[in-house]
Design an enzyme around this catalytic site. Sequence first.
Site, PDB file in Angstrom:
ATOM      1  N   ASP A 175       5.740   7.667   9.866  1.00  0.00           N
ATOM      2  CA  ASP A 175       4.607   8.497  10.278  1.00  0.00           C
ATOM      3  C   ASP A 175       3.711   8.783   9.064  1.00  0.00           C
ATOM      4  O   ASP A 175       4.003   9.666   8.261  1.00  0.00           O
ATOM      5  CB  ASP A 175       5.187   9.796  10.875  1.00  0.00           C
ATOM      6  CG  ASP A 175       4.112  10.749  11.360  1.00  0.00           C
ATOM      7  OD1 ASP A 175       2.942  10.577  10.993  1.00  0.00           O
ATOM      8  OD2 ASP A 175       4.465  11.679  12.108  1.00  0.00           O
TER       9      ASP A 175
ATOM     10  N   LYS B 207      -5.959   9.242  -3.361  1.00  0.00           N
ATOM     11  CA  LYS B 207      -6.258   8.334  -2.250  1.00  0.00           C
ATOM     12  C   LYS B 207      -5.780   6.924  -2.604  1.00  0.00           C
ATOM     13  O   LYS B 207      -5.219   6.209  -1.792  1.00  0.00           O
ATOM     14  CB  LYS B 207      -7.760   8.356  -1.953  1.00  0.00           C
ATOM     15  CG  LYS B 207      -8.177   7.538  -0.743  1.00  0.00           C
ATOM     16  CD  LYS B 207      -8.469   6.087  -1.061  1.00  0.00           C
ATOM     17  CE  LYS B 207      -8.916   5.341   0.171  1.00  0.00           C
ATOM     18  NZ  LYS B 207      -9.023   3.893  -0.042  1.00  0.00           N
TER      19      LYS B 207
ATOM     20  N   HIS C 186     -12.535  -5.567  -6.820  1.00  0.00           N
ATOM     21  CA  HIS C 186     -12.777  -5.109  -5.449  1.00  0.00           C
ATOM     22  C   HIS C 186     -13.693  -6.058  -4.698  1.00  0.00           C
ATOM     23  O   HIS C 186     -13.401  -6.477  -3.591  1.00  0.00           O
ATOM     24  CB  HIS C 186     -13.475  -3.743  -5.534  1.00  0.00           C
ATOM     25  CG  HIS C 186     -12.728  -2.659  -4.853  1.00  0.00           C
ATOM     26  ND1 HIS C 186     -11.543  -2.152  -5.329  1.00  0.00           N
ATOM     27  CD2 HIS C 186     -12.991  -1.976  -3.707  1.00  0.00           C
ATOM     28  CE1 HIS C 186     -11.123  -1.208  -4.521  1.00  0.00           C
ATOM     29  NE2 HIS C 186     -11.976  -1.084  -3.526  1.00  0.00           N
TER      30      HIS C 186
ATOM     31  N   GLU D 213      -7.576  -2.785   3.744  1.00  0.00           N
ATOM     32  CA  GLU D 213      -8.446  -2.796   2.548  1.00  0.00           C
ATOM     33  C   GLU D 213      -8.116  -4.004   1.681  1.00  0.00           C
ATOM     34  O   GLU D 213      -6.968  -4.173   1.240  1.00  0.00           O
ATOM     35  CB  GLU D 213      -8.269  -1.481   1.766  1.00  0.00           C
ATOM     36  CG  GLU D 213      -9.331  -1.314   0.702  1.00  0.00           C
ATOM     37  CD  GLU D 213      -9.264   0.056   0.011  1.00  0.00           C
ATOM     38  OE1 GLU D 213      -8.944   1.054   0.671  1.00  0.00           O
ATOM     39  OE2 GLU D 213      -9.517   0.095  -1.205  1.00  0.00           O
TER      40      GLU D 213
HETATM   41  C1  MEV Z   1      -9.978   2.643  -3.506  1.00  0.00           C
HETATM   42  O1  MEV Z   1      -9.456   2.485  -2.218  1.00  0.00           O
HETATM   43  C2  MEV Z   1      -9.040   3.418  -4.377  1.00  0.00           C
HETATM   44  C3  MEV Z   1      -9.557   3.755  -5.766  1.00  0.00           C
HETATM   45  O2  MEV Z   1     -10.813   4.439  -5.684  1.00  0.00           O
HETATM   46  C4  MEV Z   1      -8.531   4.657  -6.407  1.00  0.00           C
HETATM   47  C5  MEV Z   1      -8.931   5.269  -7.729  1.00  0.00           C
HETATM   48  O3  MEV Z   1     -10.130   5.448  -7.970  1.00  0.00           O
HETATM   49  O4  MEV Z   1      -8.010   5.632  -8.484  1.00  0.00           O
HETATM   50  C6  MEV Z   1      -9.785   2.504  -6.576  1.00  0.00           C
END
Ligand code: MEV
Length: 439
Positions: free
Chosen positions: A292, A276, A389, A82
Amino acid sequence: MKEGFSKLTKSEKIEWVINNFFNSADFDKKILKKYWSNDAEIQKIHDEFAENTITNFFLPLGIAPNFIIDNKNFTIPMAIEESSVVAAACKSAKFWSKRGGFKTEILNILKSGQVHFKYNGDKKKLFKFFKKIKQKVITDCSEIVKNMHERGGGILNIDIIDKTSEIKNYYQLSSEFNTVDSMGANFINSCLEQFAKTLQTEFLESDLFNENEELDIVMSILSNYVPNCIVKAEVSCSLNDLKNADITDPKKFAQKFVDAIEIAKKDIGRAVTHNKGIMNGIDSVVIATGNDFRAVEASAHAYASKDGQYSSLTHAKIEKDNFTYWIEIPLAVGSIGGITNLHPMVIWSLKLLKNPNGKELMKIIAVAGLAQNFAAIRSLITSGIQLGHMKMHLINILNSLSANSSEKKVLVEYFKKNKVSFRSAEKALKKLRKDELNF
Ligand code: MEV
């Protein structure tokens, strides 16, 4: 049905898959070979990691410098596809390096495993029997635990648990282990399988039970849920010290930050995305250090639900004029064992981290998770996430549009001042090719 596939040579496996699933045989075969290492020794290592290997699957390995962790300077290796993750880690590392760095603490390092079994007789007899054989269950493992003992770990306890209120006739032998610097899955599973053997043999030889009473082992396996293998990583500073080019009102920023975490604590929709983002940082170091990531993921999310509701793994508070922000996360990882001394890039990554022991590695990984979450929330509550991003994703878009390197160079400059989207990149590339791009 293809019988005996695993016994074919690597070339035969490739022939088979290409002939059966691809039309453009030449291209699809060549691409597999392009991903082989030129170094036969390295390729052999990869071939032998897993069954039916036909090629390698690359992930970029990036590095994030300037992490101050417990007053020591680290550059952290991150294996991740990513685009914005490594950049985000770097940004957080730099930010906190000027504000005292990250502080960490290992809360505990216990792992557990269970022999799951069924028994249809008198409960009291079973417990009496276990009391009698408990020592033998442990001593029968002495060969397996020898090395672990020498390293300061081993079996910490073993107990019988009555689970019959959940499932008829269901019991467990549940045990806790200290696996020191290794993740310890093989060690724990070997102990558990030996426990099961002893339990079964001793049961058959015992005169406590009558012929209608049966004990059946269902399975013996470690638990990837490790709520007693927890590391904490924290940052803190005065509210005023949060001030930065993009944080012009630090009090407001801190309050919004705490609100963002509060939302992730209460709303599952937000909590999963929030966690995530944390796992973006955690997994990339877990992978780079040969650990792992499936085990780490499973455990982290179960831990996030430990109070009955799936919730944030990070926490923040404002007390008087101070901002404190931390993560508490279960991490069953190791710096020895598994592929840690086999995969050349894992060996390299661990060297970069100054060959940490198990606890030190837990600390570094927790910091990577906290840093990642900090970067995400910082963007979310200020500029929004898409600005950074999409800037980072621009090269991927240009590559998918087959822009050549000089076109990419021009367009990267152009998009420093223009909003990135697939459409805008496509348009700009078209204009550039017609010599109509003005900026
Ligand atoms: C993207 O991979 C992760 C985010 O969505 C995490 C978040 O929203 O805190 C930017």
